[in-house]
Design an enzyme around this catalytic site. Structure first.
Site, PDB file in Angstrom:
ATOM      1  N   GLU A  33       0.839  -1.188   0.000  1.00 44.96           N
ATOM      2  CA  GLU A  33       0.000   0.000   0.000  1.00 44.96           C
ATOM      3  C   GLU A  33       0.883   1.251   0.000  1.00 44.96           C
ATOM      4  O   GLU A  33       1.862   1.324   0.735  1.00 44.96           O
ATOM      5  CB  GLU A  33      -0.871  -0.051   1.263  1.00 44.96           C
ATOM      6  CG  GLU A  33      -1.425   1.246   1.687  1.00 44.96           C
ATOM      7  CD  GLU A  33      -1.263   1.509   3.183  1.00 44.96           C
ATOM      8  OE1 GLU A  33      -0.822   0.603   3.922  1.00 44.96           O
ATOM      9  OE2 GLU A  33      -1.556   2.633   3.589  1.00 44.96           O
TER      10      GLU A  33
ATOM     11  N   ASP B  12       0.727  -0.900   6.618  1.00 44.17           N
ATOM     12  CA  ASP B  12       1.226  -0.371   7.885  1.00 44.17           C
ATOM     13  C   ASP B  12       0.584  -1.079   9.065  1.00 44.17           C
ATOM     14  O   ASP B  12      -0.549  -1.541   8.977  1.00 44.17           O
ATOM     15  CB  ASP B  12       0.924   1.139   7.994  1.00 44.17           C
ATOM     16  CG  ASP B  12       1.775   1.938   7.019  1.00 44.17           C
ATOM     17  OD1 ASP B  12       2.773   1.372   6.514  1.00 44.17           O
ATOM     18  OD2 ASP B  12       1.432   3.109   6.760  1.00 44.17           O
TER      19      ASP B  12
ATOM     20  N   ASP C 129      -0.968  -0.193  11.543  1.00 44.26           N
ATOM     21  CA  ASP C 129      -1.873   0.661  12.322  1.00 44.26           C
ATOM     22  C   ASP C 129      -3.310   0.448  11.838  1.00 44.26           C
ATOM     23  O   ASP C 129      -3.574  -0.406  10.997  1.00 44.26           O
ATOM     24  CB  ASP C 129      -1.461   2.143  12.200  1.00 44.26           C
ATOM     25  CG  ASP C 129      -1.483   2.605  10.746  1.00 44.26           C
ATOM     26  OD1 ASP C 129      -1.975   1.838   9.875  1.00 44.26           O
ATOM     27  OD2 ASP C 129      -1.009   3.719  10.476  1.00 44.26           O
TER      28      ASP C 129
ATOM     29  N   ASP D 123      -5.297   2.279   9.991  1.00 39.28           N
ATOM     30  CA  ASP D 123      -5.509   2.504   8.560  1.00 39.28           C
ATOM     31  C   ASP D 123      -5.016   1.314   7.748  1.00 39.28           C
ATOM     32  O   ASP D 123      -5.659   0.885   6.789  1.00 39.28           O
ATOM     33  CB  ASP D 123      -4.761   3.757   8.094  1.00 39.28           C
ATOM     34  CG  ASP D 123      -5.495   5.024   8.517  1.00 39.28           C
ATOM     35  OD1 ASP D 123      -6.676   4.902   8.915  1.00 39.28           O
ATOM     36  OD2 ASP D 123      -4.885   6.106   8.458  1.00 39.28           O
TER      37      ASP D 123
END
Ligand code: TSJ
Length: 639
Positions: A428, A501, A503, A505
């Protein structure tokens, strides 16, 4: 003389029977993994559910004891304790010592459980260390004890109870010599027992965990039965109308129940059951339902001019778009077919479901014209979108036939052409692309960057999906095609690794991709080709040495080990913050990385679906809660 001879022969046969179970447990419970371990509980509980279906049991309690043994108790009539003529011993003893004996004695004879491995109490007995059973009947408590299937104490009266008390209680310890895993998972039992409660209207099922530090209790009781099941499956979604449509009836000794409701999504979500057992491959009951729905609906739409004479019939798929449904049939002796014997073959079930649903759905539509209109409008929109999608697909097919299958321009491919050794990282964003390209193994690791937002396929129809560049890129890179074009032999990489990532998101984007794969190429998940990369959360430096921690817990452990003094700690906020070497070592290199394999336990379909819906849906509150807990999501992942 003759009698005692027979008795001896009988005994030997019985011993052989249960010995066979211990020798080849897989033949009787499918597997000795965690799945088989949990199966033992269902085998026992199904007996109590039969008692409930016969009308004599209102409550079942399942307890995980502190030592991971199990107690199942019901308030049914109690397993008969009188001597069975044929065997010359108490029915209770027969149930626990003779293979396939479960429920085949005495009484009403309406035996519907049994499951796919329907083998019952004797198998659980054979695969348990200690097992005891207590029966409460006529003011007395009867007990019998076993160890590894062998009787250690014969049936005897061990006490008295109030004359009104009746029921059966079974306690067993799965044998660690047999099972690879002997720790029960509360969530797994919870999902299955809740399902059983939905399918058995009115029955209360309690689940209690008594293990130290994880004490908890759940109780399931649904007066609405499968109607409530549909509402439950549609929770977190927006139903198109408030009613859950319900049909019920009996034909040819087949008992049929159907419940359904459309939501505003585009996916079909139908669960089928035979004798309370999930039939993930469907079969005659599902066919009967689909036929009835398609025919009834088209007839209604034509008669009420919701569909013009010039317009073609609505297809079954159009009508089922966004439909959540449960089909539950109860049959005395169901026939299963297909490779895994999970597909109902009994042809009478098709006729029964078809005629009951046709008749009652026709009546419902006549009684509820406003709901009928909503359903019809939704189907017509689906029909148009499908036509547009077909055009788009034919266009891409023609194009690829003319030009050969062009790989997406953004794909950084690997040099090997052996799919079994090839991996593709779906990355991403741009920042991680550079390090990923440089840090990969050029021979076996490909990288496909995704830019912008991945399309949320739960909120888009097929035509938009075909038009989305990111999704088209993934489809061509994987090589398999989707839906009816899907062909696993064309898969270009045996590991598809989603790298986002660490996290919220990142989890969201990973979930969007999983949703796409789950909806259009579920076989990739089923066959274990989909993975999530696990980038570290912390970089800990001390005396020029690097330590990476993948969780808060691990971070604490490392600090404890090396001492907090003089350490330099940074938190990775995204993949882009790592340099090439760090990314390769921590996340990409097969020698040093950790991957999570995404799995799809069939019995968890309802939960998996909620995971996606929660993250993708319009309702803000559940999503926030979900992200805060984030537990479900990881539940479906395995190292
Ligand atoms: F089989 C078993 F051990 F796995 C088991 C059976 C375990 C548990 C927890 C419960 C039961 C069970 C069996 N609960 N209720 C019954 N009922 C009968 O076995 C029963 C009782 C009476 C009559 C009758 O015709 O009078 C018939 C049956 C099948």
């Amino acid at each position: 003389m003759k009698g005692s001879e027979n008795y001896g022969a009988d005994q030997i046969q019985i011993l052989e029977g249960l010995e066979a179970v211990r020798k080849r447990p897989g033949m009787y419970i499918g597997t000795t993994s965690s799945r088989g371990l949990h199966h033992l509980v269902y085998e026992i509980v199904d007996n109590s559910v039969d008692e409930a279906l016969a009308g004599y049991c209102g409550e079942i309690s399942v307890t995980i004891e502190p030592d991971n043994s199990i107690t199942v108790e019901d308030d049914g009539r109690g397993i008969p304790v009188d001597i069975q003529k044929k065997a010359g011993k108490p029915a209770l003893e027969v149930v626990f010592t003779v293979l396939h004996a479960g429920g085949k004695f005495g009484g009403s004879g309406y035996k519907v459980s049994g499951g796919l491995h329907g083998v019952g109490a004797s198998v659980v007995n054979a695969l348990s260390g200690k097992l005891w059973v207590r029966v409460y009947r006529d003011g007395k408590i009867y007990q019998m004890d076993f160890e590894r299937g062998k009787t250690t104490a014969p049936m005897r009266i061990v006490g008295s109870c109030e004359p009104e008390r009746h029921g059966t209680s079974v306690h067993f310890q799965p044998d660690p010599e047999i099972f690879e895993e002997t720790v029960y998972d509360f969530e797994t039992l919870k999902v299955r027992l809740r399902e059983t409660a939905f399918l058995t209207r009115g029955l209360r099922i309690n689940l209690k965990d008594k293990r130290e530090g994880q004490e908890q209790e759940k109780s399931f009781h649904f007066e609405g039965g499968i109607k409530e099941f549909v509402s439950y499956l549609n929770r977190g979604k927006d139903p198109l109308y408030s009613e859950v449509i319900y049909c019920e009836g009996e034909k040819d000794k087949i008992f049929v129940e159907v419940a359904m409701q459309h939501n505003d999504s585009y996916t079909e979500n139908i669960y089928t059951f035979v004798n309370n057992i999930n039939t993930p491959e469907g079969g005659t009951h599902l066919t009967g339902f689909k036929n009835a729905l398609t025919k009834t609906f088209n007839d209604y739409a034509r008669q009420h001019k919701l569909l013009k004479d010039s317009e073609p019939n609505l297809s079954g798929e159009d009508i089922r778009e966004g439909l959540t449904g449960i089909i539950s049939v109860k049959i005395e002796d169901p026939q299963f077919e297909g490779q895994t014997k999970q597909k109902l073959g009994t042809s009478e079930a098709q006729t029964a479901v078809q005629s009951i649903v046709s008749e009652q759905l026709t009546y419902f539509l006549e009684q509820n014209p406003s709901v009928a209109k909503i359903m019809c409008e939704k189907s017509i929109l689906a029909q148009r979108a499908r036509a547009a999608a077909r055009k788009a697909r034919d266009l891409t097919r023609r194009k690829s036939a003319l030009e050969g299958v062009g790989l997406p321009g953004k794909l950084v491919d690997c040099s090997s052409r052996d799919p079994a050794s090839c991996e593709i990282f779906i990355v991403e964003g741009d920042s991680a692309l550079g390090p990923a390209k440089e840090g990969r193994n050029v021979e076996t690791q490909a990288v496909l960057p995704l830019r912008g937002k991945v399309l949320n396929v739960q909120k888009a129809r097929l035509d938009r999906i075909y038009a989305n560049e990111e999704i088209k890129g993934m489809i061509t890179a994987f090589g398999t095609g989707i839906n009816e074009d899907f062909d696993i032999t064309k898969l270009r990489y045996h590991k598809i690794i989603i790298m986002t990532d660490a996290d919220v998101d990142g989890a969201h984007i990973a979930t969007l991709m999983l949703t796409f794969i789950y909806n259009f190429m579920p076989e990739l998940i089923r066959q274990g080709h989909i993975y999530l990369a696990q980038p570290p959360l912390f970089n800990i430096q001390k005396n020029k040495k690097h330590y990476y921690a993948y969780s808060d817990e691990e971070y604490q452990n490392i600090l404890r080990e090396i001492g907090a003094e003089g350490t330099d700690v940074s938190r990775f906020k995204g993949l882009g913050e790592m340099d090439t070497e760090e990314l390769a070592e921590t996340t990409m290199d097969p020698e040093t990385r950790t991957l999570l394999r995404v799995n799809m336990a069939e019995d968890d379909r309802a939960e998996l679906d909620l995971t996606f819906t929660t993250l993708m849906g319009d309702q803000v509150e559940p999503r926030r809660e979900f992200i805060e807990q984030n537990a479900k999501y990881v539940n479906h992942l395995d190292v």
